[in-house]
Enzyme design. Structure first.
Site, short mmCIF file in Angstrom:
data_model
loop_
_atom_site.label_atom_id
_atom_site.label_comp_id
_atom_site.label_asym_id
_atom_site.label_seq_id
_atom_site.Cartn_x
_atom_site.Cartn_y
_atom_site.Cartn_z
N ILE A 158 0.65 -1.25 0.09
CA ILE A 158 -0.02 0.07 -0.01
C ILE A 158 0.82 1.36 -0.20
CG2 ILE A 158 -1.84 1.35 1.35
CD1 ILE A 158 -2.84 -1.52 2.36
N CYS A 206 1.98 1.11 7.87
CA CYS A 206 2.85 -0.08 8.78
C CYS A 206 2.03 -0.82 9.40
CB CYS A 206 4.10 0.47 9.72
SG CYS A 206 3.42 1.64 10.63
N PRO A 207 2.30 -2.02 9.82
CA PRO A 207 1.44 -3.18 10.49
C PRO A 207 1.51 -2.62 11.91
CG PRO A 207 3.48 -4.19 9.91
CD PRO A 207 3.54 -2.68 9.24
N SER A 234 -4.18 2.69 8.06
CA SER A 234 -3.56 1.55 8.43
C SER A 234 -4.15 0.78 9.58
CB SER A 234 -1.96 1.49 8.51
OG SER A 234 -1.29 0.42 8.79
N ASP A 259 -9.10 7.18 8.38
CA ASP A 259 -9.89 6.13 8.14
C ASP A 259 -10.01 5.05 8.99
OD1 ASP A 259 -11.63 4.82 6.29
OD2 ASP A 259 -10.18 3.52 5.55
N GLU A 264 -12.94 1.24 17.30
CA GLU A 264 -13.72 1.38 16.02
C GLU A 264 -15.03 0.65 16.34
OE1 GLU A 264 -11.87 -0.17 12.58
OE2 GLU A 264 -10.11 1.56 12.65
N HIS A 283 -13.38 3.39 8.25
CA HIS A 283 -12.59 2.39 7.92
C HIS A 283 -13.18 1.65 6.59
CE1 HIS A 283 -9.68 -1.12 9.53
NE2 HIS A 283 -9.44 -0.74 8.22
#
Length: 316
Positions: A158, A206-207, A234, A259, A264, A283
């Protein structure tokens, strides 16, 4: 091979009813959602379990029936699953590393362009019947992004797609990544401090790991330019949300496009919903129809590869 597959929270992916999970394997049982109390009964006799961002802790995994041999996380991140417990049970875990690359990258660029035009305030003015932007001079900042600097944190699939789009907009690119490369093609690889101090826009790709949790915090936000924007498509917990809110309120940075959020959905009283310098989206980066159809297709490929004793996308 007669493989029984159980999809535990299909509605997370199939909220519009347009996906076909029957392609996953020879026998598929689909549940819209599953509580921890319902989970063990529902997977009895299953070979493969499919989850989407659904927390499954080690205590639950250690109680899985012996029939379960594969857990498919229907997404890129898999921090919702206890991999150590899966290993103890001899359960393989796979993910889908690149199904949403283009759409998430497009979401990041959308946020960048909208922030550069203060679009959130313009739309709020229209919603209130305020037409001053039309009848008077433009009331909000509206700047070019060409020749501005975009800082990319994490240069996987991405991040690379965002870089390509930003280069098409004639932006300068700084990158901070675990595996830096030689500078070239208009890209400079730098340390995190250099990136934060010199970027007009900072985009996270990044993760989420113990090392990256709250990578963006009070101290790192203080390094950014006061006219800079933070973009996160991310994982929400990459950002210390209270620290970000304080920075946005105090003018430490100019604004943010988010996002993803640390929780969430955000609580109803979360100030991010109404802050004038924030664009908040639900998201949505991975939720395009084409993206979700690709997700199910790759899921089916993961299961077929496992059935053929040639597993792919294995994370544990």
């Amino acid at each position: 091979m007669n493989t029984k597959t159980v999809v535990l929270n299909a509605k997370k992916m199939n909220f519009d009813g347009k996906l076909d999970f029957s392609i996953l394997s020879s026998e598929v049982v689909v549940y819209d959602d599953t509580t921890p109390e319902e989970l063990l009964d529902r997977i009895e006799g299953a070979d493969v379990i499919v989850t989407k961002e659904m927390p499954v802790n080690g205590e639950l995994i250690r109680k899985f029936p012996s029939s379960v041999k594969l857990i498919c996380e229907a997404g890129t991140g898999y921090n919702n699953l206890d991999l150590d417990a899966a290993r103890e049970k001899g359960i393989m875990v796979c993910n889908i590393p690149a199904y949403s690359t283009q759409r998430v990258a497009q979401t990041a660029i959308m946020l960048l362009l909208n922030l550069s035009s203060t679009m959130q305030i313009q739309m709020a003015m229209l919603a209130k019947g305020n037409h001053d932007n039309f009848t008077k001079n433009l009331q909000v900042p509206h700047v070019e992004v060409n020749d501005k600097t975009l800082g990319i944190i994490g240069a996987g699939h991405i991040g690379q797609a965002v870089i390509r789009a930003a280069q098409a907009l004639d932006m300068n690119i700084l990158v901070y990544t675990r595996t830096p490369k030689e500078d070239g093609n208009g890209i400079r690889y730098v340390d995190l401090e250099t990136l934060l101090k010199n970027s007009d826009y900072v985009s996270l790709h990044c993760p989420l790991t113990p090392q990256t949790r709250h990578l963006i915090n009070k101290d790192t936000l203080a390094l950014m330019k006061p006219e800079a924007f933070l973009i996160n498509t991310s994982r929400g917990a990459l950002v210390d949300e209270p620290a970000l809110i304080e920075a946005l309120q105090n003018g430490t940075i100019a604004g943010a496009g988010l996002d993803v959020q640390e929780v969430e959905p955000p609580a109803e009283d979360n100030p991010l919903y109404t802050m004038p310098n924030v664009i908040l989206t639900p998201h949505m980066g991975w939720k395009g129809l084409e993206t979700r159809k690709r997700l199910v297709s790759i899921l089916a490929g993961n299961i077929k590869a496992w059935e053929d004793n040639a597993p792919v996308n294995v994370v544990s």
